[in-house]
Design a protein around this motif. Structure first.
Motif, mmCIF file in Angstrom:
data_model
loop_
_atom_site.group_PDB
_atom_site.id
_atom_site.type_symbol
_atom_site.label_atom_id
_atom_site.label_comp_id
_atom_site.label_asym_id
_atom_site.label_seq_id
_atom_site.Cartn_x
_atom_site.Cartn_y
_atom_site.Cartn_z
ATOM 1 N N VAL A 217 -28.646 -19.403 -25.214
ATOM 2 C CA VAL A 217 -27.312 -19.922 -24.350
ATOM 3 C C VAL A 217 -27.069 -18.177 -24.183
ATOM 4 O O VAL A 217 -25.982 -18.333 -23.251
ATOM 5 C CB VAL A 217 -26.155 -21.257 -25.211
ATOM 6 N N LEU A 218 -26.630 -17.418 -24.644
ATOM 7 C CA LEU A 218 -25.877 -16.548 -24.648
ATOM 8 C C LEU A 218 -27.071 -14.967 -24.979
ATOM 9 O O LEU A 218 -27.425 -15.162 -26.174
ATOM 10 C CB LEU A 218 -25.063 -16.538 -24.716
ATOM 11 N N LEU A 219 -27.249 -13.958 -23.999
ATOM 12 C CA LEU A 219 -27.866 -13.402 -24.429
ATOM 13 C C LEU A 219 -26.597 -11.620 -23.891
ATOM 14 O O LEU A 219 -26.175 -11.563 -22.928
ATOM 15 C CB LEU A 219 -28.989 -12.886 -23.379
ATOM 16 N N SER A 220 -27.481 -10.840 -25.212
ATOM 17 C CA SER A 220 -25.935 -9.836 -24.080
ATOM 18 C C SER A 220 -26.370 -8.865 -25.680
ATOM 19 O O SER A 220 -27.740 -9.047 -26.853
ATOM 20 C CB SER A 220 -24.845 -10.327 -25.161
ATOM 21 N N SER A 221 -26.802 -6.786 -25.217
ATOM 22 C CA SER A 221 -27.274 -6.387 -26.147
ATOM 23 C C SER A 221 -25.487 -5.751 -26.600
ATOM 24 O O SER A 221 -25.415 -4.637 -27.448
ATOM 25 C CB SER A 221 -28.224 -4.819 -25.724
ATOM 26 N N ASN A 222 -25.237 -6.165 -26.594
ATOM 27 C CA ASN A 222 -23.237 -6.387 -27.133
ATOM 28 C C ASN A 222 -23.106 -6.529 -28.342
ATOM 29 O O ASN A 222 -22.463 -8.371 -28.047
ATOM 30 C CB ASN A 222 -22.221 -6.384 -26.121
ATOM 31 N N GLU A 223 -23.438 -6.232 -29.475
ATOM 32 C CA GLU A 223 -23.076 -7.035 -30.429
ATOM 33 C C GLU A 223 -21.521 -8.281 -30.615
ATOM 34 O O GLU A 223 -21.498 -8.653 -31.652
ATOM 35 C CB GLU A 223 -23.458 -6.724 -31.995
ATOM 36 N N THR A 224 -20.307 -6.904 -30.183
ATOM 37 C CA THR A 224 -19.374 -7.282 -30.130
ATOM 38 C C THR A 224 -18.852 -9.154 -29.689
ATOM 39 O O THR A 224 -18.156 -9.678 -30.371
ATOM 40 C CB THR A 224 -18.540 -6.882 -29.627
ATOM 41 N N LEU A 225 -19.292 -8.726 -28.359
ATOM 42 C CA LEU A 225 -19.538 -10.146 -27.236
ATOM 43 C C LEU A 225 -20.254 -11.089 -28.009
ATOM 44 O O LEU A 225 -19.738 -12.550 -28.182
ATOM 45 C CB LEU A 225 -20.353 -9.917 -25.600
ATOM 46 N N MET A 226 -21.256 -10.694 -28.627
ATOM 47 C CA MET A 226 -21.628 -11.906 -29.654
ATOM 48 C C MET A 226 -20.924 -12.130 -30.575
ATOM 49 O O MET A 226 -20.946 -13.871 -30.993
ATOM 50 C CB MET A 226 -23.449 -11.366 -30.390
ATOM 51 N N TYR A 227 -20.609 -11.587 -31.595
ATOM 52 C CA TYR A 227 -19.863 -11.889 -32.426
ATOM 53 C C TYR A 227 -18.255 -13.243 -31.770
ATOM 54 O O TYR A 227 -18.004 -14.274 -32.456
ATOM 55 C CB TYR A 227 -19.156 -10.634 -33.009
ATOM 56 N N HIS A 228 -18.071 -12.865 -31.117
ATOM 57 C CA HIS A 228 -16.877 -12.920 -30.658
ATOM 58 C C HIS A 228 -17.359 -14.632 -29.709
ATOM 59 O O HIS A 228 -16.247 -16.253 -30.620
ATOM 60 C CB HIS A 228 -16.039 -12.615 -29.314
ATOM 61 N N ALA A 229 -18.496 -14.553 -29.106
ATOM 62 C CA ALA A 229 -18.960 -15.809 -28.966
ATOM 63 C C ALA A 229 -19.726 -17.117 -30.143
ATOM 64 O O ALA A 229 -19.040 -18.198 -29.716
ATOM 65 C CB ALA A 229 -20.535 -15.618 -28.069
ATOM 66 N N CYS A 230 -19.640 -16.443 -31.282
ATOM 67 C CA CYS A 230 -20.702 -17.759 -32.189
ATOM 68 C C CYS A 230 -19.483 -17.379 -33.022
ATOM 69 O O CYS A 230 -19.350 -18.892 -33.878
ATOM 70 C CB CYS A 230 -21.041 -16.138 -33.202
ATOM 71 N N LEU A 231 -18.165 -16.753 -33.054
ATOM 72 C CA LEU A 231 -16.749 -17.412 -33.452
ATOM 73 C C LEU A 231 -15.906 -18.776 -32.618
ATOM 74 O O LEU A 231 -15.268 -19.695 -33.254
ATOM 75 C CB LEU A 231 -16.020 -16.191 -33.563
ATOM 76 N N GLU A 232 -16.729 -18.634 -31.616
ATOM 77 C CA GLU A 232 -15.899 -19.774 -30.410
ATOM 78 C C GLU A 232 -16.786 -20.683 -30.544
ATOM 79 O O GLU A 232 -16.583 -21.949 -29.999
ATOM 80 C CB GLU A 232 -15.998 -19.253 -28.970
ATOM 81 N N GLY A 233 -17.347 -21.127 -32.004
ATOM 82 C CA GLY A 233 -19.110 -21.514 -31.942
ATOM 83 C C GLY A 233 -20.296 -22.482 -30.864
ATOM 84 O O GLY A 233 -20.735 -23.460 -30.063
#
Length: 300
Positions: A217-233
């Motif tokens: 549902v979201l593709l990124s090479s930036n783990e920081t963005l992935m982390y925040h997206a995961c926290l947001e559910g």
């Protein structure tokens, strides 16, 4: 003129961005420093420095020459020190590349402690997330998480660095905690694009290797963005324990099948094959390998 001295003068001017400061460091007059650089430019038939009354900067050719010349001088100093059995203090600019997810208080603290111990070393840290070529891009050292380092490079293990499948409490409250791996088929995944871009995750079972097909549902090479997206559910995500240990302890994130779905990576210090490591690289390697904070923080 002494060719080696000419190269040393040029590198000093390039590093300090000042003929006067370079002259003071090397014990020559500013006029002699300028003469050395002019002779070098004449010999190479290229302009190496842009000069104004207040500013000195490298040209494109100058930057290329400076990077190679700097490495040559460092290697020569190390060689002479090894033969004469004298110690060389770490100094100069250490160019380091590391994963995006290392941009945090712990790594900043480690860099500050290293700098306090070796005040003559200037740190240049790239956290862009791109996979650089250490030699072509002029880096001294890389910190990387990988199970198979480039065979053309030297790799030194710092610590185990597992990535676990996690989800936010908000996401799990809405979806429910899966009780079997089959329930993850088609589940939303915040995916690291270079590894799980297709949503397929392999795992070992008693019956052999199996795969789970998530829905990215979201593709990124930036783990920081992935982390925040995961926290947001937004979905599940594979994240390094360095980033999520506090969230796991606070209950904001939860590991899912931690004994079965994880990437058993290693945090490695990687550097080009060289017979003589410079003092700054060797000192940083020894520092990070011995520092207990990295080993503690990289485990859940």
């Amino acid at each position: 003129m002494d060719t080696l001295m000419t190269v040393r003068v040029f590198c000093a001017v390039a590093e300090l961005k000042s003929f006067t400061a370079a002259a003071e460091r090397l014990g020559v007059s500013p006029a002699m420093a300028s003469k050395h650089v002019m002779q070098l430019e004449e010999r190479l038939s290229v302009r190496l420095l842009n000069r104004t009354s207040r500013h000195v900067s490298l040209t494109e050719n100058g930057a290329l020459y400076f990077e190679q010349a700097r490495r040559m001088l460092e290697g020569l100093d190390e060689l002479e020190a090894g033969i004469s059995q004298t110690a060389v203090a770490p100094k100069g600019q250490l160019r380091l590349t590391a994963p995006v997810w290392m941009a945090g208080p712990l790594f900043a603290s480690l860099l500050a402690d290293y700098r306090a111990r070796y005040p003559d070393v200037t740190l240049e840290v790239d956290l862009s997330g791109r996979l650089v070529n250490l030699v072509e891009d002029g880096f001294d050292l890389a910190l990387r998480v990988t199970a198979s380092p480039d065979p053309g490079l030297i790799a030194r293990t710092i610590a185990e660095a597992p990535f676990y499948l996690v989800a936010s409490r908000k996401f799990l409250d809405n979806r429910g905690l899966p009780t079997s791996l089959d329930e993850l088929q088609g589940a939303p995944l915040v995916a690291y694009s270079l590894v799980h871009g297709d949503g397929v995750v392999a795992h070992e079972t008693e019956k052999g290797r199996r795969t789970i097909k998530f829905t990215p549902v979201l593709l990124s090479s930036n783990e920081t963005l992935m982390y925040h997206a995961c926290l947001e559910g937004m979905g599940f995500a594979f994240l390094p324990t360095w980033m999520i240990s506090d969230d796991l302890a606070a209950g904001r994130l939860e590991c899912v099948f931690p004994d079965r779905l994880f990437f058993a990576g290693r945090l490695l210090a990687v550097y080009p094959t060289r017979k003589y490591l410079t003092a700054k690289v060797r000192s940083f390697l020894d520092f990070v390998v011995r520092d207990p904070r990295l080993k503690q923080s990289l485990h859940a």
